[in-house]
Design a protein around this motif. Structure first.
Motif, mmCIF file in Angstrom:
data_model
loop_
_atom_site.group_PDB
_atom_site.id
_atom_site.type_symbol
_atom_site.label_atom_id
_atom_site.label_comp_id
_atom_site.label_asym_id
_atom_site.label_seq_id
_atom_site.Cartn_x
_atom_site.Cartn_y
_atom_site.Cartn_z
ATOM 1 N N GLN A 200 4.819 3.230 13.379
ATOM 2 C CA GLN A 200 3.526 3.614 12.818
ATOM 3 C C GLN A 200 2.786 2.361 12.379
ATOM 4 O O GLN A 200 3.374 1.329 12.112
ATOM 5 C CB GLN A 200 3.704 4.565 11.642
ATOM 6 C CG GLN A 200 4.268 5.918 12.061
ATOM 7 C CD GLN A 200 4.393 6.873 10.872
ATOM 8 O OE1 GLN A 200 4.765 6.458 9.789
ATOM 9 N NE2 GLN A 200 4.089 8.128 11.088
ATOM 10 N N SER A 201 1.486 2.483 12.327
ATOM 11 C CA SER A 201 0.662 1.354 11.908
ATOM 12 C C SER A 201 0.738 1.230 10.396
ATOM 13 O O SER A 201 0.251 2.072 9.664
ATOM 14 C CB SER A 201 -0.791 1.585 12.346
ATOM 15 O OG SER A 201 -1.637 0.597 11.813
ATOM 16 N N LEU A 208 4.844 -3.791 -2.251
ATOM 17 C CA LEU A 208 5.030 -4.200 -3.636
ATOM 18 C C LEU A 208 4.042 -3.579 -4.622
ATOM 19 O O LEU A 208 4.319 -3.536 -5.813
ATOM 20 C CB LEU A 208 4.928 -5.731 -3.738
ATOM 21 C CG LEU A 208 5.925 -6.531 -2.901
ATOM 22 C CD1 LEU A 208 5.655 -8.017 -3.046
ATOM 23 C CD2 LEU A 208 7.357 -6.202 -3.309
ATOM 24 N N SER A 209 2.895 -3.116 -4.136
ATOM 25 C CA SER A 209 1.864 -2.671 -5.075
ATOM 26 C C SER A 209 0.924 -1.687 -4.399
ATOM 27 O O SER A 209 0.694 -1.763 -3.185
ATOM 28 C CB SER A 209 1.074 -3.880 -5.594
ATOM 29 O OG SER A 209 0.042 -3.499 -6.476
ATOM 30 N N VAL A 210 0.373 -0.757 -5.175
ATOM 31 C CA VAL A 210 -0.668 0.151 -4.686
ATOM 32 C C VAL A 210 -1.791 0.228 -5.706
ATOM 33 O O VAL A 210 -1.586 0.026 -6.908
ATOM 34 C CB VAL A 210 -0.133 1.582 -4.418
ATOM 35 C CG1 VAL A 210 0.842 1.587 -3.275
ATOM 36 C CG2 VAL A 210 0.466 2.195 -5.665
ATOM 37 N N CYS A 225 5.217 -7.660 1.259
ATOM 38 C CA CYS A 225 5.892 -8.924 1.560
ATOM 39 C C CYS A 225 5.569 -9.434 2.960
ATOM 40 O O CYS A 225 5.946 -10.558 3.307
ATOM 41 C CB CYS A 225 7.405 -8.766 1.430
ATOM 42 S SG CYS A 225 7.999 -8.578 -0.266
ATOM 43 N N ASP A 226 4.888 -8.630 3.781
ATOM 44 C CA ASP A 226 4.489 -9.103 5.113
ATOM 45 C C ASP A 226 3.192 -9.907 5.064
ATOM 46 O O ASP A 226 2.609 -10.240 6.098
ATOM 47 C CB ASP A 226 4.372 -7.941 6.103
ATOM 48 C CG ASP A 226 3.295 -6.922 5.709
ATOM 49 O OD1 ASP A 226 2.482 -7.210 4.811
ATOM 50 O OD2 ASP A 226 3.284 -5.818 6.303
ATOM 51 N N ALA A 227 2.741 -10.226 3.830
ATOM 52 C CA ALA A 227 1.547 -11.051 3.581
ATOM 53 C C ALA A 227 0.239 -10.351 3.924
ATOM 54 O O ALA A 227 -0.802 -11.003 4.069
ATOM 55 C CB ALA A 227 1.642 -12.389 4.327
ATOM 56 N N THR A 228 0.277 -9.032 4.029
ATOM 57 C CA THR A 228 -0.947 -8.286 4.315
ATOM 58 C C THR A 228 -1.207 -7.228 3.243
ATOM 59 O O THR A 228 -0.322 -6.883 2.454
ATOM 60 C CB THR A 228 -0.878 -7.555 5.675
ATOM 61 O OG1 THR A 228 0.044 -6.458 5.576
ATOM 62 C CG2 THR A 228 -0.469 -8.498 6.791
ATOM 63 N N ALA A 229 -2.435 -6.717 3.255
ATOM 64 C CA ALA A 229 -2.800 -5.533 2.488
ATOM 65 C C ALA A 229 -3.268 -4.483 3.483
ATOM 66 O O ALA A 229 -3.881 -4.812 4.509
ATOM 67 C CB ALA A 229 -3.906 -5.845 1.483
ATOM 68 N N CYS A 230 -2.964 -3.222 3.211
ATOM 69 C CA CYS A 230 -3.377 -2.128 4.096
ATOM 70 C C CYS A 230 -4.227 -1.130 3.328
ATOM 71 O O CYS A 230 -3.935 -0.814 2.161
ATOM 72 C CB CYS A 230 -2.157 -1.403 4.683
ATOM 73 S SG CYS A 230 -1.323 -2.285 6.010
ATOM 74 N N LEU A 231 -5.255 -0.625 3.992
ATOM 75 C CA LEU A 231 -6.094 0.437 3.448
ATOM 76 C C LEU A 231 -5.665 1.749 4.083
ATOM 77 O O LEU A 231 -5.523 1.839 5.309
ATOM 78 C CB LEU A 231 -7.567 0.153 3.745
ATOM 79 C CG LEU A 231 -8.570 1.217 3.292
ATOM 80 C CD1 LEU A 231 -8.664 1.260 1.759
ATOM 81 C CD2 LEU A 231 -9.952 0.937 3.898
ATOM 82 N N ARG A 242 -7.084 0.176 7.963
ATOM 83 C CA ARG A 242 -7.366 -1.227 8.262
ATOM 84 C C ARG A 242 -6.275 -2.091 7.634
ATOM 85 O O ARG A 242 -5.740 -1.756 6.583
ATOM 86 C CB ARG A 242 -8.737 -1.622 7.709
ATOM 87 C CG ARG A 242 -9.282 -2.931 8.282
ATOM 88 C CD ARG A 242 -10.594 -3.293 7.582
ATOM 89 N NE ARG A 242 -11.669 -2.375 7.863
ATOM 90 C CZ ARG A 242 -12.492 -2.458 8.907
ATOM 91 N NH1 ARG A 242 -12.315 -3.414 9.793
ATOM 92 N NH2 ARG A 242 -13.474 -1.594 9.061
ATOM 93 N N THR A 243 -5.945 -3.186 8.289
ATOM 94 C CA THR A 243 -4.993 -4.155 7.750
ATOM 95 C C THR A 243 -5.721 -5.464 7.490
ATOM 96 O O THR A 243 -6.504 -5.926 8.325
ATOM 97 C CB THR A 243 -3.828 -4.389 8.722
ATOM 98 O OG1 THR A 243 -3.146 -3.141 8.952
ATOM 99 C CG2 THR A 243 -2.830 -5.378 8.143
ATOM 100 N N PHE A 244 -5.474 -6.044 6.317
ATOM 101 C CA PHE A 244 -6.198 -7.240 5.883
ATOM 102 C C PHE A 244 -5.255 -8.435 5.868
ATOM 103 O O PHE A 244 -4.199 -8.412 5.236
ATOM 104 C CB PHE A 244 -6.785 -7.019 4.482
ATOM 105 C CG PHE A 244 -7.780 -5.889 4.425
ATOM 106 C CD1 PHE A 244 -9.142 -6.144 4.483
ATOM 107 C CD2 PHE A 244 -7.347 -4.565 4.322
ATOM 108 C CE1 PHE A 244 -10.058 -5.103 4.436
ATOM 109 C CE2 PHE A 244 -8.254 -3.520 4.273
ATOM 110 C CZ PHE A 244 -9.618 -3.798 4.336
#
Length: 377
Positions: A200-201, A208-210, A225-231, A242-244
């Protein structure tokens, strides 16, 4: 098609996506002619005037005997819940410093805590991989402890963060070391939706956080921990909206901007960043230049009511107050009298924006009150 073939195709597709993402990143950088601070400077905007007397430590909350890992304010502003390595949740009256509840947890390794919208319940989670709910109005058991009212079980890794859906007493979102987030129905104790997971995307490492969008509670953002943020949209759980990208280390903390159109992040790479959820663009980087290679990690962030100030806690005990418009530090709470003596692990702003609470590995919480600049923030 076998599972092995599906996995091979997934790996190949991921490599293609990453290559395209890098090309898109380079194209965006070539088109990006400024950032928030650059635009503000071009418009001759001046920095917030903020001095050591404008935010002062008015009280220290002492009672934990271990590192403080998490805190949360109630919507009515005068109560705080904190979670510590001592295996207890403590509910404090922020005005008097008195403890109203000291909850002994079944698992001492707690990592997160949150108040329900009504302030009548608290949730917590940690290395036991479950989210525990406690009703503060329940009677004590025969040993003088507050009994657990509900256990949300289903994660395959530690629970790193939890937050109640605004104005919904029975719904809560958790993030976990199993790379996923979950929306729960507290009444039934069942999982409503799973965000992320194999094929899944979503995130590819511990989440770690929401942070839930205060303007649209169907949307939330997660840091990993994958160094991204996801919406994410709770109505479409199968894939991230979206992935940032941009960080070069674990994204330890995420927080929505007050208007709901942007969000901030804090990372092990020592930077805070501001992203726009509509365009996917990075708007600003907040970073202090360090002469040495030992860059302190950003552990927790919060925005002021207007969004003009960004509060960021660091692993070295600093707590910077950033001017979000000009990307300048206007105050460092770590340099003030009565500051913490160890890592700032968590922080949060009261509902009316009149006070900031910080928690630390020195086992204390501190409440910082605003002076004459309350109307500015």
């Amino acid at each position: 098609m076998s599972v092995a073939e599906l996995k091979d195709r997934h790996v190949a597709a991921t490599e293609t996506v990453n290559a395209l993402r890098e090309r898109l990143k380079q194209k965006r950088l070539s088109l990006l002619d400024t950032d928030v601070a650059g635009y503000a400077i071009s418009k001759s905007r001046t920095s917030v005037s903020f001095g050591p007397t404008d935010l002062v430590c008015c009280r220290t909350l002492q009672g934990h005997t271990g590192k403080v890992y998490s805190l949360d304010w109630t919507p009515e502003k005068n109560r705080i819940v904190s979670a510590s390595q001592d295996g207890r949740l403590i509910v404090w009256n922020a005005l008097t410093s008195q403890k109203t509840h000291a909850i002994k947890l079944p698992c001492a390794w707690v990592m997160t805590c949150a108040f329900s919208p009504s302030g009548q319940s608290v949730a917590c989670g940690g290395l036991d991989s479950v989210c525990s709910i406690f009703n503060l109005n329940s009677p004590m058991d025969k040993d003088g402890n507050l009994p657990m009212s509900k256990m949300l079980s289903g994660h395959k890794g530690y629970v790193s963060s939890c937050q109640y859906v605004p104005d919904e007493e029975t719904r809560l979102i958790t993030s976990s070391g199993d790379h996923t987030c979950v929306l729960w129905d507290i009444t039934t104790g069942l999982r409503i939706s799973l965000f992320g997971g194999e094929f899944q995307s979503g995130h590819t490492a511990d989440v770690l956080s929401v942070s839930i969008n205060g303007s649209n509670s169907r949307m939330f953002v997660s840091g990993s921990c994958d160094a991204t943020a996801c919406l994410w949209d709770t109505r479409v759980a199968s894939r991230a909206v979206r992935t940032f990208h941009g960080h070069e280390g674990d994204v330890n903390t995420v927080k929505f901007f007050p208007d709901g159109n942007r969000f901030g992040t804090g990372s092990d790479d020592g930077t805070c960043r501001l992203f726009d959820i509509r365009t996917g663009h990075q708007l600003q980087v907040y970073h202090q230049q360090n002469n040495d290679n030992d860059v302190p990690h950003v552990t927790s962030i919060a925005f002021s009511i207007s969004g003009r100030l960004l509060f960021a806690g660091y692993s070295n005990g600093d707590c910077y107050v950033w001017d979000t418009l000009l990307a300048t530090v206007v105050l460092n709470l770590g340099s003030l009298q009565n500051s913490h003596e160890a890592r700032i692990s968590c922080l949060g702003l009261s509902a009316d924006g009149s006070a900031l609470c910080t928690g630390s590995w020195d086992a204390n919480l501190k409440i910082w009150a605003f002076g004459g600049h309350r109307t500015v923030i």
